[in-house]
Write an enzyme that holds these catalytic residues in place. Structure first.
Site, PDB file in Angstrom:
ATOM      1  CG  ASP A   1     -26.336  60.141  -8.780  1.00 52.38           C
ATOM      2  OD1 ASP A   1     -27.510  61.495  -8.497  1.00 52.38           O
ATOM      3  OD2 ASP A   1     -26.804  59.623  -8.093  1.00 52.38           O
TER       4      ASP A   1
ATOM      5  CG  ASP B   1     -24.128  55.807 -12.133  1.00 53.01           C
ATOM      6  OD1 ASP B   1     -25.098  56.079 -11.367  1.00 53.01           O
ATOM      7  OD2 ASP B   1     -22.601  55.933 -10.676  1.00 53.01           O
TER       8      ASP B   1
END
Length: 470
Positions: free
Chosen positions: A108, A106
């Site tokens: 963030d 991912d």
């Protein structure tokens, strides 16, 4: 862990007298854990040599209690503390990284770690949106973000306006329930749930922890959301204003969402990456090392390409896309993992959508949306040779592991602080002392001295408990 094994040995030693250090286990059923008794050796708490009753029995039990209390402080050497490395990687299942061929990330709070200074900005912006666009009372503006108020993993009962900690067995942890900014007495909490601490499964089950009436806050962005929700409830209750709990919850959630949808958070980070993005050099080192060892990399994020591109250029450099075999932005997780209907769309260098049909995912290209099922079909990256990292225990990790067999890694920044607490001498001694008292009480039960037991329970220490997430 070594600390747990040492504490178990310590408890056996304490229960067996502490004479000259831990001893070999005995075959005697009357005193489990004791070795052959030496001259004058005596096992604290053993009922075999205890007086029959009365004041003499009470004095005997208190003597055993005092013996243990003296032993605890001499039991743990200083080097026992700091056994755990706060910066280490921990595994709750066996894994051989040699067998992992594909690494996914991912963006963030995974590749890009953000400073805590971002949370007050989100809180303030959402608070102002509530006042200016949703016409909430101006008095809400007096509230500031409190970073120590809430932790990830808490549940919110929408109809009761209760923020609380619920354990894995669906029991409310007493002493953790808040309405607004005020703690709710345990008796009231039990009464609200029909005389029990238990929350029925149907109220909590549902899509990624989102049941019909109780929501769980799992990602790091939810910290300012919980704080704002509690502040707004506090203002309404403090001023005697009537409100619909469901409307208030939705308005606060929508205001937090607007901060992301309107791109406010992206603007703050892009304007001062040095302030908000942490450990960028470490991200570059990890990605470069994986590629150098022949691993394949992919990125799946909900953030837009322009934002990801600027952040990755800051951390890794202008050629960051050459490190990844597949890059997917605005993936719309968690539906990316469950909804088969959304197709992949290719973006050009300026971030504009292309119209050609996607038959393969090419290195160096940028794709938008899509779904996991097409991703698996096009890449054939299946099973335990894939290791995916994310910060959301449900939408990033749970389904990938349970439904598709990927190995998963959770990025949990809070764990560093938890381990530092566990490593303190105060915590180690308090935990050992508590375990010793628990064992002593188990031995004392044969004497039916309820008053003595109650007195010792009052001496159980209040541990500096870590705020465990789940």
């Amino acid at each position: 862990m070594a600390g747990a094994g040492l504490r178990a040995a310590a408890r056996r030693w304490l229960l067996c007298g502490g004479q000259g250090g831990p001893r070999a286990a005995s075959t005697s059923p009357s005193c489990p854990g004791c070795g052959p008794p030496g001259p004058g050796a005596q096992c604290p708490g053993t009922p075999r040599s205890a007086p029959a009753g009365g004041a003499e029995l009470s004095a005997h039990l208190w003597a055993r209690y005092q013996d243990m209390r003296r032993l605890v402080h001499d039991l743990l050497p200083p080097e026992v503390c700091s056994l755990l490395n706060p910066a280490a990687i921990y595994a709750n299942n066996e894994i051989s990284l040699r067998d992992v061929e594909v690494y996914g990330f991912d963006y963030d709070y995974t590749l890009a770690q953000y400073a805590d200074a971002l949370h007050p900005e989100i809180f303030n912006a959402a608070r102002d949106i509530l006042i200016e666009h949703y016409k909430y009372p101006e008095g809400i503006r007096k509230y500031d973000y409190n970073p120590s108020f809430a932790i990830r993993g808490l549940h919110y009962d929408i109809q009761k306006s209760l923020l609380m900690k619920i354990d894995a067995f669906h029991y409310v942890q007493l002493g953790t329930a808040y309405r607004g900014l005020q703690p709710v007495p345990d008796e009231e909490v039990i009464d609200l749930y029909g005389g029990t601490q238990h929350i029925p499964l149907y109220q909590m089950s549902g899509f990624y922890g989102k049941g019909p009436s109780i929501k769980q806050f799992m990602d790091i962005f939810s910290l300012p959301e919980m704080a704002l929700l509690s502040c707004v409830v506090d203002h309404f209750l403090g001023h005697g204003l009537e409100f619909d709990q469901a409307h208030l919850y939705k308005d606060v959630t929508d205001a937090i969402r607007d901060v992301h949808v309107k791109g406010l958070m992206y603007q703050w980070i892009e304007q001062d990456m040095e302030k908000y993005i942490l450990r960028g050099d470490e991200t570059f080192a990890v990605l470069s090392r994986l590629v150098a060892h022949g691993k394949q990399l992919f990125l799946i994020t909900n953030s837009p390409f322009s934002f990801v591109d600027k952040g990755m250029r800051h951390m890794v450099g202008p050629d960051w896309r050459q490190l990844f075999d597949v890059v997917i932005v605005q993936a719309d997780k968690p539906s990316f993992f469950t909804d088969r209907r959304k197709p992949f769309r290719k973006l050009d260098e300026k971030g504009s959508l292309q119209w050609d049909r996607i038959t393969r995912l090419e290195k160096g290209k940028i794709y938008r949306q899509g779904n996991l099922f097409d991703f698996l079909r096009l890449t054939e990256w299946r099973g335990p040779r894939v290791l995916y990292f994310g910060d959301h225990l449900y939408s990033d990790l749970a389904d990938l592991m349970l439904r598709h067999g990927w190995r998963t890694g959770a990025i949990i920044p809070e764990l560093e602080r938890e381990i530092r607490i566990i490593n303190t001498e105060q915590y180690m001694h308090s935990l050992t002392w508590q375990q010793a008292l628990t064992g002593l009480l188990e031995r004392m039960q044969v004497h039916h001295q309820g008053a003595v037991q109650r007195t010792i329970w009052e001496h159980l220490p209040h541990l500096p408990q870590p705020h465990l997430l789940l």
